[in-house]
Design an enzyme around this catalytic site. Structure first.
Site, PDB file in Angstrom:
ATOM      1  N   CYS A  25       5.679 -12.350  14.595  1.00 25.56           N
ATOM      2  CA  CYS A  25       4.518 -11.424  14.795  1.00 25.56           C
ATOM      3  C   CYS A  25       5.002 -10.033  15.255  1.00 25.56           C
ATOM      4  O   CYS A  25       3.930  -9.317  15.438  1.00 25.56           O
ATOM      5  CB  CYS A  25       3.291 -12.085  14.920  1.00 25.56           C
ATOM      6  SG  CYS A  25       2.998 -13.381  13.546  1.00 25.56           S
ATOM      7  N   HIS A  69      -3.533  -0.748   2.258  1.00 24.60           N
ATOM      8  CA  HIS A  69      -2.126   0.088   1.691  1.00 24.60           C
ATOM      9  C   HIS A  69      -1.795   1.026   3.173  1.00 24.60           C
ATOM     10  O   HIS A  69      -1.209   2.065   3.250  1.00 24.60           O
ATOM     11  CB  HIS A  69      -1.515   0.814   0.669  1.00 24.60           C
ATOM     12  CG  HIS A  69      -1.127   0.179  -0.258  1.00 24.60           C
ATOM     13  ND1 HIS A  69      -1.996  -0.493  -0.999  1.00 24.60           N
ATOM     14  CD2 HIS A  69      -0.182  -0.694  -0.727  1.00 24.60           C
ATOM     15  CE1 HIS A  69      -1.424  -1.144  -2.034  1.00 24.60           C
ATOM     16  NE2 HIS A  69      -0.217  -1.544  -1.722  1.00 24.60           N
ATOM     17  N   GLU A 107      -4.427 -14.346   5.273  1.00 24.21           N
ATOM     18  CA  GLU A 107      -3.002 -13.109   6.247  1.00 24.21           C
ATOM     19  C   GLU A 107      -1.985 -13.834   4.611  1.00 24.21           C
ATOM     20  O   GLU A 107      -1.404 -13.486   4.109  1.00 24.21           O
ATOM     21  CB  GLU A 107      -2.246 -13.381   7.246  1.00 24.21           C
ATOM     22  CG  GLU A 107      -2.649 -12.403   8.006  1.00 24.21           C
ATOM     23  CD  GLU A 107      -2.376 -12.412   9.588  1.00 24.21           C
ATOM     24  OE1 GLU A 107      -2.509 -11.896  10.448  1.00 24.21           O
ATOM     25  OE2 GLU A 107      -1.674 -13.309   9.828  1.00 24.21           O
TER      26      GLU A 107
END
Length: 117
Positions: A25, A69, A107
């Site tokens: 991550c 985005h 996620e």
């Protein structure tokens, strides 16, 4: 108690730079996020709703304009973990709708974080 929920989707990148360099991550990566807002009320309004789902479109616009985005490190003032995002969306929603009781953020299809005071 009556409970309703509505789901919203967006895609974004992030990087948890505070983690060790070898942590997956810590690298720049992205997710297809799911945000679920939950609302509850002991009684229904005059229309028979906890709240009209249409009123929650404001959250969709907020997500589309600010998160979709985008690179979340540039959007949030805290590490862009799902836990911090759940709290962020909860606070944003609660300012608008008193019936909000929780927000969940995913996620991946197998992971969820929830903020519920």
């Amino acid at each position: 108690m009556y409970r309703i929920s509505k789901e919203f989707h967006f895609s974004a990148s992030h990087q948890l730079t505070h983690l060790p360099a070898g942590h997956q991550c810590a690298r720049l990566h992205g997710h297809n996020y799911i945000v679920v807002v939950e609302l509850a009320a002991a009684d229904l309004n005059a229309d028979g709703f906890v709240r009209d789902y249409h009123e929650l479109a404001e959250l969709k616009h907020y997500i589309d304009d600010r998160f979709d985005h985008r690179h979340l490190n540039e959007v949030l003032n805290v590490p862009s973990t799902a836990e911090n995002m759940a709290r962020h969306f909860f606070d944003w929603c609660r300012e608008r709708w008193a019936e909000v009781t929780a927000v969940k953020v995913s996620e991946t299809p197998k992971t969820w974080a929830e903020y519920r005071p």
